[in-house]
Design a protein around this motif. Structure first.
Motif, PDB file in Angstrom:
ATOM      1  N   ALA A   1      -1.505   0.465   2.444  1.00  0.00           N
ATOM      2  CA  ALA A   1      -0.470   1.331   3.030  1.00  0.00           C
ATOM      3  C   ALA A   1      -0.803   2.797   2.744  1.00  0.00           C
ATOM      4  O   ALA A   1      -1.863   3.116   2.198  1.00  0.00           O
TER       5      ALA A   1
ATOM      6  N   LEU B   1       7.788   1.298   1.680  1.00  0.00           N
ATOM      7  CA  LEU B   1       7.623   0.511   2.912  1.00  0.00           C
ATOM      8  C   LEU B   1       7.609   1.476   4.090  1.00  0.00           C
ATOM      9  O   LEU B   1       8.513   2.301   4.234  1.00  0.00           O
TER      10      LEU B   1
ATOM     11  N   GLU C   1       3.298  -5.245   6.390  1.00  0.00           N
ATOM     12  CA  GLU C   1       3.804  -5.076   5.040  1.00  0.00           C
ATOM     13  C   GLU C   1       4.850  -6.159   4.823  1.00  0.00           C
ATOM     14  O   GLU C   1       5.591  -6.505   5.745  1.00  0.00           O
ATOM     15  N   ASP C   2       4.905  -6.682   3.615  1.00  0.00           N
ATOM     16  CA  ASP C   2       5.679  -7.898   3.365  1.00  0.00           C
ATOM     17  C   ASP C   2       6.892  -7.608   2.474  1.00  0.00           C
ATOM     18  O   ASP C   2       6.777  -7.531   1.250  1.00  0.00           O
TER      19      ASP C   2
ATOM     20  N   LEU D   1       7.042  -7.501  -1.634  1.00  0.00           N
ATOM     21  CA  LEU D   1       7.235  -6.184  -2.246  1.00  0.00           C
ATOM     22  C   LEU D   1       8.411  -6.219  -3.224  1.00  0.00           C
ATOM     23  O   LEU D   1       8.325  -5.718  -4.352  1.00  0.00           O
TER      24      LEU D   1
ATOM     25  N   TYR E   1      -0.821  -7.263   2.433  1.00  0.00           N
ATOM     26  CA  TYR E   1      -0.175  -7.445   3.731  1.00  0.00           C
ATOM     27  C   TYR E   1      -0.118  -8.948   4.029  1.00  0.00           C
ATOM     28  O   TYR E   1      -0.973  -9.720   3.570  1.00  0.00           O
TER      29      TYR E   1
ATOM     30  N   LYS F   1       0.102  -3.211  -6.232  1.00  0.00           N
ATOM     31  CA  LYS F   1      -0.082  -3.384  -4.789  1.00  0.00           C
ATOM     32  C   LYS F   1       0.059  -4.841  -4.383  1.00  0.00           C
ATOM     33  O   LYS F   1      -0.467  -5.737  -5.044  1.00  0.00           O
TER      34      LYS F   1
ATOM     35  N   THR G   1       3.715  -0.827  -3.836  1.00  0.00           N
ATOM     36  CA  THR G   1       3.409  -0.553  -2.430  1.00  0.00           C
ATOM     37  C   THR G   1       2.505  -1.676  -1.921  1.00  0.00           C
ATOM     38  O   THR G   1       2.173  -2.600  -2.666  1.00  0.00           O
ATOM     39  N   SER G   2       2.135  -1.572  -0.652  1.00  0.00           N
ATOM     40  CA  SER G   2       1.228  -2.558  -0.066  1.00  0.00           C
ATOM     41  C   SER G   2      -0.210  -2.070  -0.172  1.00  0.00           C
ATOM     42  O   SER G   2      -0.477  -0.870  -0.050  1.00  0.00           O
TER      43      SER G   2
ATOM     44  N   ASP H   1       4.663   0.233  10.426  1.00  0.00           N
ATOM     45  CA  ASP H   1       3.591   0.404   9.460  1.00  0.00           C
ATOM     46  C   ASP H   1       2.490   1.310   9.994  1.00  0.00           C
ATOM     47  O   ASP H   1       2.112   1.241  11.155  1.00  0.00           O
TER      48      ASP H   1
END
Lengths: 370, 370
Positions: free
Chosen positions: B118, B162, B143-144, B148, B138, B135, B114-115, B166
């Protein structure tokens, strides 16, 4: 069983069966509605009018998440039980709480003890988390505290499940018997005392609540005597340490705000509870009488339903049950012999039980022809 | 951490923290209510009046369990999305569905991506089932997707999370970007596409739904645009095999009957949805303007909230947030740097945003004095 590699090995191993098919699903299969809904131990007498009003008012406010701590409801229940709110956790019915409890206490492969034919949703959760069920037979249609405790000792169970009053038979043990069982719970085992139907039982059925006692967790619900099955509000009572553990895994904002408001109002409406208790007592008497009129016996019940002994085996009882379903009377029956000689009929209003009285002779006659 | 031997080793290892403290809990701590409730991304514009009516009517019927299959609601949603009802599972909000999904797919010790910053409730569930979070930062407050996917490949993730748009930043990717990400999901990984705020995003934000695509599961909710956070209704859309797996573990009778009725009416009320979308767009503009008036910048948002950049670090933003709380304006903020330079303000009505406009200058001035 499934082989989807996205799923965990445990989930892949689970059976594709569900504990209960709901009445709406059955109605869709049948293509027509039931006329009497007496199968799911719902309260046809309905929720407290004050609870209805509270829920209707809360509907306007449903844009807000519910209070994650269910503070008001826990405060009210704690006061009623003479305990602290730290001894109470609210959940999405006893079903939801049983799931969380199994998750908290049963590692994969760990043994759990219940009665063969007791609440299948408990078994569903135990299986679902990879616990191993050990089942003890009923004794004379009662869950058997001594055998349950002995089995728990034998296998080193994490949990013992006991419902008092029992579902599906309606039988019960008095408080002294249950208290003796609590005292006998082996080290390392927790007793899950499911008291979903306790409000329908004679005084002296529930042992006193001791919030320090770490050997037992008790489950109560607004689904039965409070007539709010569709609101999904149950609660567990236990020692503060165990109750706090639910906060490690529960869905903190998972409670419906409307249900919280309804349960609070219902908890405060003692008059409605007394009204429902009286209605259920009347309905039980009527079901006993209908059974007798049809040459059947029925079991004494401390719950909101009566198990009617159809006088033969499970195949025959199933045929009677099917006959009732065909006649638009929704009932259920125990899953396991010899309890499956019975059908289980929930307390209904006079019209519901008129329909039962009308349907049962034909259902029996048809079953006898098979 | 706890050492209660009744709990599983996994549960004993869990941290005693919760993702969010609710506004009611904060109000109890403060000893007084908030005047503007702009912290939990609730819809102050409320639910559809038709949903309110449906819930009020359903309150009378709450003695019945909800339909365990949520048949009507799934039928309606399937028709709206042009998919089959076998591609939809209903749950107690996205929170509840995320919990079930993690349970279904993440064995203990398995990696999940995950980010950093997030949705914390997703992380809560991953931790709760013993998954291992990896993690990714960003990128420019987004979020990228590429990072990811790369991290998922590197660690062999079971899930990638995701949210689009966001939360907490309000940023978003267009449909083409998300579709490219779906195409790039590595074998053995499932993309969890949380679209809780999708109704507030520009057309062309959601990629087309392909119910055969086994690489992605999409999450939608009635909590945000439909203004029913307190009803706890979300749904997941995925391939039929994955959706069926929820039936192996979910609480089959866990949905509130009132919430089911409300969600069905809300789903059918397109006019109300359009009304709320317009109100939210207006509110976002106003929040941007209030930020500008105070010499702050704010992030473009495709969600029902705006991240306002307080222009310094997380400590400063926290001070601004505290100043707003003291002035009875409930807001929240991102947890992780550098996003925690912002505070996150939910769309409010004119009165709510008047209160914000009134409170922000003082909150900023106080923060600058620290």
């Amino acid at each position: 069983m499934t082989t989807d590699p996205r799923l965990t090995p445990l989930v892949q191993s689970l059976p594709r069966t569900v504990p209960f098919v709901g009445p709406e699903a059955q109605e869709r299969d049948r293509g027509r509605p039931f006329k009497a809904r007496l199968g799911a131990n719902e309260s046809v007498f309905g929720p407290s009018p004050q609870a209805v009003t509270a829920m209707q008012e809360a509907a306007q406010e449903v844009w807000k998440y519910g209070d994650s701590e269910s503070f008001e409801l826990r405060t009210e229940l704690a006061a009623q039980h003479g305990i602290a709110m730290e001894n109470i956790v609210i959940g999405a019915g006893i079903d939801g709480l049983l799931g969380s409890l199994v998750r908290l206490t049963v590692p994969q492969g760990a043994p759990v003890v219940t009665s063969d034919g007791a609440y299948p949703t408990f078994n569903y959760h135990v299986n679902g988390y990879g616990g191993v069920l050990h089942k003890v037979a009923y004794t004379a249609d009662h869950e058997d505290p001594e055998h349950l405790v002995a089995k728990a000792k034998e296998v080193g169970a994490r949990l013992i499940y006991l419902s008092n009053p029992d579902n599906p038979m309606g039988t019960w043990h008095d408080a002294e018997t249950v208290q003796r069982m609590i005292e006998a719970v082996p080290e390392g085992t927790l007793l899950v005392l499911d008291e979903a139907y306790i409000e329908f039982a004679p005084d002296g059925t529930a042992p006193p609540i001791d919030p320090q006692d770490s050997r037992v967790i008790r489950m109560r619900t607004f689904s039965k005597a409070h007539g709010m099955a569709g609101a999904r509000v149950g609660y567990a009572i236990g020692d503060a340490g165990l109750i706090a553990a639910f906060n490690l895994v529960r869905n903190h904002f998972g409670m419906s705000r409307i249900s919280q408001a309804g349960a609070l109002a219902a908890a405060r409406d003692a008059d409605w509870l007394a009204h429902v208790q009286a209605q259920v007592a009347t309905a039980r008497d009527r079901i006993h009488a209908i059974a007798t009129d049809n040459g059947l016996t029925s079991l004494p019940s401390a719950a909101s339903f009566v198990a009617v002994d159809c006088g033969a085996d499970g195949t025959f009882a199933k045929a009677v049950l099917n006959g009732l379903l065909e006649r638009d009377v929704f009932v259920r029956m125990p899953f396991v012999a010899p309890q499956d000689r019975c059908i289980r009929i929930s307390a209904g209003g006079p019209e519901d039980l008129d329909l039962l009285a009308e349907a049962l002779p034909g259902a029996l006659a048809d079953a006898r022809k098979l």
